[in-house]
Scaffold this motif. Structure first.
Motif, short mmCIF file in Angstrom:
data_model
loop_
_atom_site.label_atom_id
_atom_site.label_comp_id
_atom_site.label_asym_id
_atom_site.label_seq_id
_atom_site.Cartn_x
_atom_site.Cartn_y
_atom_site.Cartn_z
N VAL A 125 3.12 3.81 16.11
CA VAL A 125 3.51 3.83 14.71
C VAL A 125 3.04 2.53 14.07
CG1 VAL A 125 5.42 3.95 13.07
CG2 VAL A 125 5.52 5.27 15.20
N LEU A 126 2.29 2.64 12.97
CA LEU A 126 1.74 1.48 12.28
C LEU A 126 2.13 1.52 10.81
CD1 LEU A 126 -1.87 1.79 13.73
CD2 LEU A 126 -0.14 0.17 14.49
N HIS A 127 2.45 0.37 10.27
CA HIS A 127 2.76 0.26 8.83
C HIS A 127 2.10 -1.01 8.32
CE1 HIS A 127 4.99 -0.11 5.06
NE2 HIS A 127 5.39 1.13 5.22
N LEU A 128 1.41 -0.91 7.20
CA LEU A 128 0.67 -2.05 6.68
C LEU A 128 1.55 -3.12 6.05
CD1 LEU A 128 -2.28 -0.14 4.98
CD2 LEU A 128 -2.28 -1.29 7.19
N GLY A 129 2.80 -2.79 5.73
CA GLY A 129 3.64 -3.75 5.04
C GLY A 129 3.03 -4.11 3.70
N ARG A 146 -4.70 6.63 25.86
CA ARG A 146 -5.80 7.06 25.01
C ARG A 146 -5.23 7.54 23.68
NH1 ARG A 146 -10.87 7.80 26.61
NH2 ARG A 146 -10.22 7.82 28.81
N ILE A 147 -5.86 7.11 22.59
CA ILE A 147 -5.41 7.51 21.25
C ILE A 147 -6.00 8.89 20.95
CG2 ILE A 147 -5.48 6.96 18.80
CD1 ILE A 147 -5.63 4.00 19.61
N ALA A 148 -5.13 9.87 20.74
CA ALA A 148 -5.60 11.23 20.51
C ALA A 148 -6.09 11.44 19.09
CB ALA A 148 -4.48 12.23 20.82
N ALA A 149 -5.46 10.79 18.12
CA ALA A 149 -5.79 11.00 16.71
C ALA A 149 -5.09 9.92 15.90
CB ALA A 149 -5.34 12.39 16.24
N VAL A 150 -5.47 9.81 14.63
CA VAL A 150 -4.75 8.96 13.68
C VAL A 150 -4.30 9.87 12.55
CG1 VAL A 150 -4.81 6.94 12.18
CG2 VAL A 150 -6.20 6.98 14.27
N THR A 151 -2.99 10.04 12.43
CA THR A 151 -2.42 10.88 11.39
C THR A 151 -1.59 10.00 10.45
OG1 THR A 151 -0.40 11.41 12.63
CG2 THR A 151 -2.33 12.80 13.03
N ARG A 152 -0.96 10.62 9.47
CA ARG A 152 -0.19 9.86 8.49
C ARG A 152 1.06 10.62 8.12
NH1 ARG A 152 0.84 10.64 3.74
NH2 ARG A 152 -0.81 12.18 3.49
N PRO A 198 0.82 -1.22 0.00
CA PRO A 198 0.00 0.00 0.00
C PRO A 198 0.86 1.26 0.00
CG PRO A 198 -0.87 -1.60 1.55
CD PRO A 198 0.45 -2.14 1.08
N GLU A 199 0.43 2.24 -0.80
CA GLU A 199 1.14 3.50 -0.91
C GLU A 199 0.30 4.61 -0.28
OE1 GLU A 199 2.70 4.05 -4.92
OE2 GLU A 199 2.61 1.87 -5.25
N LEU A 200 0.69 5.84 -0.47
CA LEU A 200 0.04 6.94 0.22
C LEU A 200 -1.48 6.94 0.09
CD1 LEU A 200 1.29 10.61 0.39
CD2 LEU A 200 -1.11 10.11 -0.05
N PRO A 201 -2.06 6.79 -1.10
CA PRO A 201 -3.53 6.84 -1.18
C PRO A 201 -4.22 5.74 -0.37
CG PRO A 201 -2.57 7.20 -3.34
CD PRO A 201 -1.45 6.74 -2.45
N GLU A 202 -3.64 4.54 -0.37
CA GLU A 202 -4.24 3.45 0.38
C GLU A 202 -4.14 3.71 1.89
OE1 GLU A 202 -3.66 2.88 -3.42
OE2 GLU A 202 -1.79 2.59 -2.27
N VAL A 203 -2.97 4.15 2.33
CA VAL A 203 -2.78 4.42 3.76
C VAL A 203 -3.66 5.59 4.22
CG1 VAL A 203 -1.09 5.01 5.54
CG2 VAL A 203 -0.45 3.48 3.68
N GLU A 204 -3.78 6.60 3.38
CA GLU A 204 -4.64 7.73 3.72
C GLU A 204 -6.11 7.29 3.80
OE1 GLU A 204 -6.18 11.51 4.57
OE2 GLU A 204 -4.19 10.61 4.87
N SER A 205 -6.53 6.40 2.93
CA SER A 205 -7.90 5.90 2.98
C SER A 205 -8.16 5.13 4.27
CB SER A 205 -8.18 5.03 1.75
OG SER A 205 -8.03 5.77 0.55
N VAL A 206 -7.19 4.32 4.69
CA VAL A 206 -7.31 3.61 5.96
C VAL A 206 -7.34 4.60 7.11
CG1 VAL A 206 -6.12 2.02 7.53
CG2 VAL A 206 -6.28 1.48 5.09
N ARG A 207 -6.48 5.61 7.06
CA ARG A 207 -6.45 6.61 8.13
C ARG A 207 -7.81 7.29 8.29
NH1 ARG A 207 -6.73 11.52 9.50
NH2 ARG A 207 -7.37 12.15 7.40
N ARG A 208 -8.43 7.64 7.18
CA ARG A 208 -9.71 8.35 7.23
C ARG A 208 -10.81 7.50 7.86
NH1 ARG A 208 -10.06 11.92 1.60
NH2 ARG A 208 -8.10 13.05 1.95
#
Length: 284
Positions: free
Chosen positions: A76-80, A46-52, A2-12
């Motif tokens: 820190v999370l990475h989908l691999g 507590r998780i404050a936010a999910v950013t990328r 997964p690249e930026l668009p995929e990771v951003e879609s998961v983040r949203r």
């Protein structure tokens, strides 16, 4: 991967579900690997936010700081290559054997009674808790990332100047993540096709570099709007696939007619990655 668009879609999809949630329990696969580090520190925060950042998801944490020195923490999370997230009702009877069967490598129990499960069949994903912003020695690739391509930091003149300084093939330079963050094999092929640049070119010139800068922004923004590109593994948190695969002009289009000139697209290898370009539109 997964690249930026995929990771951003998961983040949203993750952000509205996780922001403000307390992590009450944590389980992770004990399989030894550096990609999982200090995961237990997440419990009680507590998780404050999910950013990328580039292809990484970053979650600032609220609560007690690092057990080492009290500094604020960050998840820190990475989908691999094959990572995905799913929410499910927490099940106290669930065992590590159940997780292994489902390729679940980490499980976070939230204060609303749900689990967030990280599934990763090929084990290339990352789950790390680090002192916020301290990636050196922990997630070193985050330290060297270039600017975010859809931000004001991605300056066209600076990009053209940086590209002029490298002698690497232009596609290799894009994949290196130092010139711009988040662009991988799919969107490098797409942007180079749109800018009419051969992927193996080592001298691009200012005019074409500026065209490439614009093309990178265009292909990433369009893919984000379509929630990414799915071929096999990538899925969003909802389990849905991205819709961008039907709109690709270059990646995976080998032997098909170019959408611009009709010439059969040509497959090759650049920077050890499968590459597709138009031999007529994208001349070396």
């Amino acid at each position: 991967m997964p690249e930026l668009p995929e990771v951003e879609s998961v983040r949203r999809q993750l952000h509205p579900e996780l922001a403000g949630r307390l992590v009450v329990d944590v389980w992770w696969d004990p399989h030894p690997q550096q990609r999982f580090s200090d995961v237990g520190w997440l419990e009680g925060h507590r998780i404050a936010a999910v950013t990328r950042r580039g292809k990484y998801l970053l979650c600032p944490l609220e609560g007690a700081g690092s057990p080492e020195d009290g500094r604020p923490l960050e998840l820190v999370l990475h989908l691999g290559m094959t990572g995905s997230f799913r929410f499910a009702a927490s099940d106290p009877a669930r065992t590590p054997a159940d997780d292994a069967t489902d390729h679940v490598r980490a499980r976070f129990t939230l204060d609303d009674g749900r689990d967030l499960r990280f599934r990763d069949p090929r084990r290339f994903g990352r789950v790390s808790v680090v002192p916020a912003g301290d990636y050196t020695g922990r997630v070193p690739t985050l330290v060297t990332l270039g600017p975010e391509p859809l931000s004001d930091d991605f300056d066209p003149d600076a990009f053209a100047a940086a590209l002029a300084r490298t002698s690497a093939p232009v596609k290799a330079a894009l994949l290196g993540q130092r010139l711009v963050a988040g662009v991988g094999n799919i969107y490098a092929d797409e942007a180079l096709w749109r800018a009419r640049i051969h992927p193996a070119s080592r001298r691009v010139g200012r005019a074409r570099a500026l065209a490439l800068h614009a093309a990178i922004r265009e292909v990433l923004a369009a893919s984000i709007e379509r929630e990414g590109t799915t071929f096999r593994d990538y899925q969003m948190v909802t389990g849905e696939s991205g819709r961008n695969a039907d709109f690709l002009d270059a990646y995976g289009q080998g032997d098909l007619p170019c959408n611009r000139c009709g010439t059969p697209m040509r497959r090759s290898v650049v920077a050890q990655r499968g590459t597709t370009h138009c031999p007529s539109c994208q001349r070396a």
